[in-house]
Design an enzyme around this catalytic site. Structure first.
Site, PDB file in Angstrom:
ATOM      1  N   THR A 168       0.846  -1.192   0.000  1.00  0.00           N
ATOM      2  CA  THR A 168       0.000   0.000   0.000  1.00  0.00           C
ATOM      3  C   THR A 168       0.882   1.243   0.000  1.00  0.00           C
ATOM      4  O   THR A 168       1.991   1.209   0.508  1.00  0.00           O
ATOM      5  CB  THR A 168      -0.835  -0.023   1.297  1.00  0.00           C
ATOM      6  OG1 THR A 168      -1.606  -1.206   1.316  1.00  0.00           O
ATOM      7  CG2 THR A 168      -1.745   1.175   1.427  1.00  0.00           C
ATOM      8  N   ARG A 196     -13.535  -7.957  -2.286  1.00  0.00           N
ATOM      9  CA  ARG A 196     -12.928  -7.647  -0.978  1.00  0.00           C
ATOM     10  C   ARG A 196     -12.502  -6.167  -0.928  1.00  0.00           C
ATOM     11  O   ARG A 196     -11.867  -5.657  -1.821  1.00  0.00           O
ATOM     12  CB  ARG A 196     -11.707  -8.540  -0.772  1.00  0.00           C
ATOM     13  CG  ARG A 196     -10.984  -8.347   0.562  1.00  0.00           C
ATOM     14  CD  ARG A 196      -9.728  -7.536   0.390  1.00  0.00           C
ATOM     15  NE  ARG A 196      -8.906  -7.540   1.617  1.00  0.00           N
ATOM     16  CZ  ARG A 196      -7.901  -6.707   1.818  1.00  0.00           C
ATOM     17  NH1 ARG A 196      -7.579  -5.812   0.921  1.00  0.00           N
ATOM     18  NH2 ARG A 196      -7.199  -6.770   2.923  1.00  0.00           N
ATOM     19  N   VAL A 197     -12.888  -5.482   0.148  1.00  0.00           N
ATOM     20  CA  VAL A 197     -12.414  -4.115   0.387  1.00  0.00           C
ATOM     21  C   VAL A 197     -11.548  -4.170   1.636  1.00  0.00           C
ATOM     22  O   VAL A 197     -11.922  -4.796   2.631  1.00  0.00           O
ATOM     23  CB  VAL A 197     -13.604  -3.139   0.570  1.00  0.00           C
ATOM     24  CG1 VAL A 197     -13.117  -1.758   0.980  1.00  0.00           C
ATOM     25  CG2 VAL A 197     -14.413  -3.050  -0.721  1.00  0.00           C
ATOM     26  N   GLY A 198     -10.388  -3.554   1.578  1.00  0.00           N
ATOM     27  CA  GLY A 198      -9.458  -3.588   2.714  1.00  0.00           C
ATOM     28  C   GLY A 198      -9.638  -2.387   3.636  1.00  0.00           C
ATOM     29  O   GLY A 198     -10.660  -1.691   3.608  1.00  0.00           O
ATOM     30  N   ASP A 199      -8.623  -2.149   4.434  1.00  0.00           N
ATOM     31  CA  ASP A 199      -8.665  -1.080   5.436  1.00  0.00           C
ATOM     32  C   ASP A 199      -8.515   0.323   4.831  1.00  0.00           C
ATOM     33  O   ASP A 199      -8.986   1.308   5.399  1.00  0.00           O
ATOM     34  CB  ASP A 199      -7.532  -1.292   6.447  1.00  0.00           C
ATOM     35  CG  ASP A 199      -6.177  -1.352   5.747  1.00  0.00           C
ATOM     36  OD1 ASP A 199      -5.984  -2.225   4.883  1.00  0.00           O
ATOM     37  OD2 ASP A 199      -5.313  -0.506   6.046  1.00  0.00           O
ATOM     38  N   THR A 218      -0.589   0.792   6.899  1.00  0.00           N
ATOM     39  CA  THR A 218      -0.296  -0.187   5.840  1.00  0.00           C
ATOM     40  C   THR A 218      -0.058  -1.544   6.480  1.00  0.00           C
ATOM     41  O   THR A 218       0.455  -1.625   7.600  1.00  0.00           O
ATOM     42  CB  THR A 218       0.944   0.241   5.014  1.00  0.00           C
ATOM     43  OG1 THR A 218       1.364  -0.862   4.210  1.00  0.00           O
ATOM     44  CG2 THR A 218       2.126   0.661   5.881  1.00  0.00           C
ATOM     45  N   GLY A 219      -0.423  -2.609   5.771  1.00  0.00           N
ATOM     46  CA  GLY A 219      -0.197  -3.947   6.318  1.00  0.00           C
ATOM     47  C   GLY A 219      -1.402  -4.833   6.073  1.00  0.00           C
ATOM     48  O   GLY A 219      -2.141  -4.643   5.107  1.00  0.00           O
ATOM     49  N   GLY A 221      -4.742  -5.831   6.013  1.00  0.00           N
ATOM     50  CA  GLY A 221      -5.965  -5.033   6.090  1.00  0.00           C
ATOM     51  C   GLY A 221      -7.008  -5.546   7.061  1.00  0.00           C
ATOM     52  O   GLY A 221      -7.610  -4.770   7.808  1.00  0.00           O
TER      53      GLY A 221
HETATM   54  N1  GLY Z   1      -3.546  -2.690   3.809  1.00  0.00           N
HETATM   55  C1  GLY Z   1      -4.000  -2.939   2.510  1.00  0.00           C
HETATM   56  C2  GLY Z   1      -4.937  -4.045   2.413  1.00  0.00           C
HETATM   57  O1  GLY Z   1      -4.881  -4.982   3.181  1.00  0.00           O
HETATM   58  O2  GLY Z   1      -5.778  -3.996   1.553  1.00  0.00           O
END
Ligand code: GLY
Length: 295
Positions: A168, A196-199, A218-219, A221
């Site tokens: 990210t 899928r939607v991340g953080d 970042t990391g 999600g």
């Molecule tokens: N941190 C980005 C994701 O997991 O989508």
């Protein structure tokens, strides 16, 4: 009004650092151009958007061009911006645009909403005259084909080692008026389920700012979402120094098996970065001095 010292910090993801020279080049360019805009009196919102567009266009990072592909071989991307006066705009699982962060800015400024996802986010982008663009690179297609051969269609198999899959990008800046802005953009996790939607585009998880400061995370999600990493760090900035808030958040994250990193700026203009992963690439400029991660 007294002019505040401006500053900007960018990151290129937490995890391992492959191709460090290319990452360093991309981060140096994005941070320098963002800082130049701040010194010309442009807003931190414009600066972080531009910095992220540069990182999205640099194919080594997992955002925009070069985003990782989902199980169906499609680049579905997430991006968001937030300001310390609580403006927010985000897109989730958007396809076929070059700069998801620019679409997030349109969501912030041209709608009453905070987050648009999937096909309708793309439709909105078209209404905003954002042209069609395929962000999948040859390199990411090659990785996808290799993984597909090894894994088949096993949607629900847990990925054991996420570390090498992070990438990210994020930027946090404070301008001469004291406005803090955050932008985060991500190509998600390789081989994730479609949809899928991340953080990244969720307030308080990958992206958060308020009057105490701003953080881009970042990391991994799913764990970042569970533990509201960006909000947690900014809340701690209310009573702790930026460094102490970041370190406390990373210790908490580690205790909860949340492999991640963050960058941030607090209301006093202190710049911070921290991670509990093997490495994280970052670059910042304050008072004309540039600092870059070691590699
Ligand atoms: N941190 C980005 C994701 O997991 O989508």
């Amino acid at each position: 009004m007294k002019k505040r010292t401006c500053a900007i910090i960018c990151h290129g993801g937490a995890g391992g650092i492959s191709f460090p020279q290319r990452r360093a080049n991309g981060l140096t360019k994005a941070t320098s151009i963002g800082y130049g805009m701040l010194t010309q009196g442009r807003s931190s919102l414009d600066a972080v958007q531009r910095a992220i567009e540069i990182l999205e266009d640099t194919s080594i990072f997992n955002a925009g061009t070069g985003s990782s592909l989902n199980l169906a071989g499609v680049a579905e991307m997430d991006a968001a911006l937030m300001t310390s006066d609580m403006r927010f705009g985000g897109v989730g699982a958007i396809t076929d645009v070059r700069n998801p962060i620019a679409v997030a800015r349109f969501v912030m400024e041209r709608t009453d909403h905070l987050l648009l996802c999937g096909d309708q986010a793309l439709r909105f982008a078209r209404l905003m005259n954002v042209p069609r663009y395929n962000p999948a690179t040859k390199e990411k297609k090659r990785i996808w084909r290799r993984q597909k051969k090894a894994r088949g269609n096993r949607y629900f198999k847990k990925v054991k080692n996420f570390v090498t899959h992070y990438g990210t990008v994020g930027a946090v800046a404070v301008d001469t008026r004291g406005l803090i802005s955050i932008a985060t953009s991500s190509g998600g996790i390789t081989f994730r389920l479609p949809g899928r939607v991340g953080d990244t585009p969720l307030i308080g998880t990958g992206t958060y700012a308020d009057r105490h400061g701003g953080v881009s995370a970042t990391g991994h999600g799913e764990q970042i979402m569970r533990h509201m990493i960006a909000f947690r760090a900014v809340s701690l900035m209310q009573r702790l120094s930026a460094r102490a808030a970041a370190q406390k958040t990373m210790s908490y994250a580690k205790r909860h098996q949340c492999a991640c990193g963050l960058i941030g700026i607090d209301k006093r203009g202190a710049v911070v970065w921290a991670h509990n992963t093997k490495a994280m690439s970052w670059c910042f400029i304050k008072k004309g001095t540039l600092r870059l991660f070691k590699y």
